[in-house]
Design a protein around this motif. Structure first.
Motif, short mmCIF file in Angstrom:
data_model
loop_
_atom_site.label_atom_id
_atom_site.label_comp_id
_atom_site.label_asym_id
_atom_site.label_seq_id
_atom_site.Cartn_x
_atom_site.Cartn_y
_atom_site.Cartn_z
N GLU B 56 0.84 -1.19 0.00
CA GLU B 56 0.00 0.00 0.00
C GLU B 56 0.88 1.24 0.00
OE1 GLU B 56 -4.36 -0.49 1.41
OE2 GLU B 56 -3.04 -0.42 3.15
N ALA B 57 0.50 2.21 -0.85
CA ALA B 57 1.29 3.43 -0.97
C ALA B 57 1.10 4.30 0.27
CB ALA B 57 0.86 4.19 -2.22
N VAL B 58 2.20 4.62 0.93
CA VAL B 58 2.14 5.46 2.13
C VAL B 58 3.32 6.43 2.13
CG1 VAL B 58 0.97 3.73 3.55
CG2 VAL B 58 3.46 3.79 3.53
N ARG B 59 3.18 7.50 2.92
CA ARG B 59 4.26 8.46 3.09
C ARG B 59 5.30 7.87 4.04
NH1 ARG B 59 1.62 11.31 -0.68
NH2 ARG B 59 0.61 13.21 0.04
N LEU B 62 5.98 9.80 7.33
CA LEU B 62 4.97 9.84 8.39
C LEU B 62 4.85 8.50 9.10
CD1 LEU B 62 2.08 12.00 6.83
CD2 LEU B 62 4.08 12.72 8.14
N LEU B 63 5.84 7.66 8.89
CA LEU B 63 5.89 6.37 9.58
C LEU B 63 7.23 6.30 10.29
CD1 LEU B 63 4.76 3.52 7.17
CD2 LEU B 63 3.74 4.12 9.35
N SER B 111 3.29 5.41 -5.98
CA SER B 111 1.83 5.59 -5.86
C SER B 111 1.11 4.81 -6.96
CB SER B 111 1.45 7.07 -5.99
OG SER B 111 1.83 7.80 -4.85
N LEU B 130 -5.41 10.53 -8.17
CA LEU B 130 -4.28 9.80 -7.58
C LEU B 130 -3.05 10.71 -7.49
CD1 LEU B 130 -1.56 7.82 -8.36
CD2 LEU B 130 -3.07 7.18 -6.49
N GLY B 133 -1.94 13.44 -4.79
CA GLY B 133 -1.14 13.13 -3.61
C GLY B 133 0.36 13.27 -3.82
N ASN B 134 0.76 13.68 -5.02
CA ASN B 134 2.20 13.85 -5.31
C ASN B 134 2.43 15.20 -5.97
OD1 ASN B 134 1.63 10.70 -5.61
ND2 ASN B 134 3.76 10.98 -5.01
#
Lengths: 294, 160
Positions: B56-59, B62-63, B111, B130, B133-134
Motif C-alpha cells: 500500500e502506498a504510504v508516506r 509519516l511512519l 503511488s 491519484l 497526492g504527489n
C-alpha cells in the motif's frame, strides 16, 4: 532526526494500551495513523514523552452492522471505510464523503478514530459524525462511556475526552426512511484542506415537508459547526428552492463566524458556506424526495 | 532506547537497531542506503517519499521505521528487473516524457504501482485524483498523465 526523542510502546491489546495511557498521565500520545501527529512531531510542535502505537491492536480494526446502524473500530483505516460495501449501504453519506479526505496515500494509513479524536476544524470526519448523529465510545482503565458527536467537540483540536481516555469505537445510526444526504467542499486542490465544506442530512415527512434537518460545516470555526438556525428555518416547510436558499443564507450569515487566513478571508468563507449549504441541502432534499414515503 | 527491527525491503531482509523516532524515509536512505526514496517536505504534503508498505502506498516520512518491523517495504529501487529492464510504468514515463527534474518521480511511481494493479484502465480524472497526492513543480502534470496512460496501456498489452 526530525522528531524529538520519545519512549515507544506497541501494545497488542486495548487493556494494555489503556493502562499505559493511564500510567503516563497525559505525557503520552496515542499513535493511530500518524498522518496528523507525525507531521506536528516532525516540526517539533508536538514533543510527546511517549508514543503508544495502536497499530498492533487487532480488536480496534473493524466495520460491522448492528441493529441500529454502523459501527467502526477506531483504528479502521480511512481507505477501508471508503472501500467498504457495508459502509456504502448503511452510511452512504460517509461513503460519499471519504474520497474528499486528503489523498489516497494518506487514507491508506489514516484512521477514522484518529481523525475524529484529533478534532481538526478543517477535517471532514468530525463534521460528518455530527451530521450523522454519531456516538463515540470512549474508554479508560476505569471507565467506559458513549458521547454524542455534538458533545464530543468542545473547541479547537479539543474533545470531551480526558487525558487518560481513548476513543475506541464510533457508531453511526441508520438514517430514518425518507432521509437524504449531501456532502461537498471547496479546496484549492483536490485533497488539500478544504476552505469550507458542509454535510447535510434531511428527513422529509409523508407529506413531503421537512421533518428534520442537520447542516454541519467544517473549516469555518473551531470545530464542526452545526447550522442550527438554518435547520430550524427548514423544519415544517416544504423544501422549495426558495426555502433552501433562505436556509443557506441564514447558515452563512448567522450560524457561523468564520475567521480568515491567507487562503480565504471571512467574507469569502461566508460566500462559500452559502453556496455549499445550498448545494448540499439541495442534494439531500433531492435524495430524500426520491427515497420518499409519499 | 534503540529497538532492533527486521524489515524486508525490496525482497531482502535487513536487521537494524534504531531509535524509535527514526522515520522510515530516513531509515531507507541512511540505514540501508536506498536514496531513491526522496524526502521533500517531510510532513506528508509532497508525496516524494511515497513507498509501499505491504503493497500500500504510504508516506515514508509519516511512519516510524519501528512500525515496519516484520513488514514488507518496496521502494523505487525494486521496480526494475535490472539494467535496461525498466518496469512498464517507468517505460511509460520514459517514452511520454513524464518528468523533468525527476525529484518527485520515485514517489509518483510508487503511488502508481498499486493504483494500476487495482485499476488497470483508469480515467483521466482517476489518474489526476491519484496524482493529487504527489506534488510536481516542473511539469504541470500533463505529461505525467500521458505517461500514466501509456504505462497502463503497456501493462494491459503485456497481460493480454
Amino acid at each position: 532526526m526530525k522528531p524529538a526523542a520519545f519512549e515507544y510502546s506497541a501494545p497488542s491489546t486495548l487493556d494494555e494500551a489503556l493502562s499505559l495511557l493511564g500510567d503516563y498521565g497525559g505525557d503520552a500520545k496515542l499513535l493511530a495513523g500518524g498522518q496528523s501527529l507525525v507531521p506536528t512531531m516532525n516540526f517539533r510542535l508536538a514533543q510527546p514523552a511517549a508514543l503508544i502505537d495502536l497499530n498492533g491492536i487487532d480488536d480496534l480494526f473493524f466495520i460491522r452492522e448492528d441493529g441500529s446502524g454502523l459501527r467502526c473500530g477506531a483504528m479502521t483505516r480511512q481507505r477501508s471505510v471508503e472501500r467498504s460495501a457495508l459502509v456504502q449501504r448503511v452510511a452512504p453519506l460517509l461513503h460519499e464523503a471519504m474520497p474528499h479526505i486528503a489523498h489516497s496515500q494518506i487514507r491508506n494509513r489514516g484512521t477514522i478514530g484518529g481523525s475524529l479524536a484529533h478534532a481538526d476544524p478543517a477535517a471532514e470526519l468530525p463534521a460528518l459524525a455530527v451530521a450523522l448523529d454519531a456516538r463515540m465510545y470512549v474508554r479508560s482503565v476505569t471507565d467506559a462511556r458513549w458521547v454524542a458527536a455534538r458533545d464530543f467537540y468542545v473547541g479547537l483540536f479539543t474533545t470531551a475526552m480526558l487525558p487518560e481516555e481513548m476513543l475506541v469505537e464510533v457508531a453511526f445510526p441508520t438514517l430514518p426512511p425518507g432521509s437524504g444526504w449531501g456532502f461537498d467542499e471547496v479546496a484549492r486542490q483536490h485533497g488539500n484542506y478544504a476552505l469550507c465544506g458542509a454535510a447535510a442530512v434531511v428527513c422529509l415527512d409523508s407529506g413531503g415537508a421537512v421533518e428534520n434537518a442537520r447542516l454541519v460545516f467544517l473549516s469555518v470555526g473551531e470545530g464542526p459547526v452545526e447550522a442550527k438556525r438554518a435547520a430550524e428555518l427548514l423544519v415544517g416547510e416544504r423544501p422549495t428552492q426558495t426555502a433552501i436558499r433562505a436556509a443557506a443564507d441564514t447558515a452563512a450569515m448567522h450560524d457561523i463566524d468564520p475567521v480568515g487566513d491567507i487562503h480565504a478571508g471571512p467574507a469569502f468563507r461566508r460566500h462559500l458556506s452559502r453556496v455549499i449549504a445550498e448545494r448540499v441541502l439541495s442534494k439531500a432534499i433531492k435524495k430524500a424526495t426520491e427515497a420518499g414515503r409519499h | 532506547m534503540d529497538l532492533t527491527i527486521t524489515v524486508k525491503v525490496n525482497g531482502r531482509e535487513y536487521e537494524r537497531s534504531v531509535e524509535p523516532r527514526l522515520l522510515l524515509s530516513d531509515f531507507l536512505r541512511h540505514e540501508i542506503g536506498l536514496t531513491g526514496t526522496h524526502v521533500g517536505c517531510e510532513h506528508g504534503v509532497c508525496g516524494a517519499c511515497t513507498v509501499l508498505v505491504d503493497n500500500e502506498a504510504v508516506r515514508s516520512c509519516l511512519l516510524f521505521a519501528v512500525q515496519t518491523n516484520g513488514r514488507e517495504v518496496s521502494t523505487v529501487e525494486g521496480l526494475d528487473a535490472g539494467p535496461q529492464q525498466l518496469h512498464l510504468i517507468q517505460h511509460g514515463f520514459w517514452e511520454a516524457h513524464g518528468l523533468q527534474c525527476g525529484f518527485c518521480t520515485p514517489g509518483i511511481l510508487m503511488s502508481l504501482v498499486p493504483f494500476l494493479e487495482q485499476n488497470p484502465d483508469p480515467s483521466e480524472k482517476e489518474i489526476r485524483d491519484l496524482l493529487s497526492g504527489n506534488l510536481c513543480r516542473c511539469t504541470g502534470y500533463q505529461k505525467i498523465v500521458e505517461a500514466v496512460q501509456l504505462g497502463a496501456k503497456l501493462i494491459q498489452e503485456k497481460s493480454s
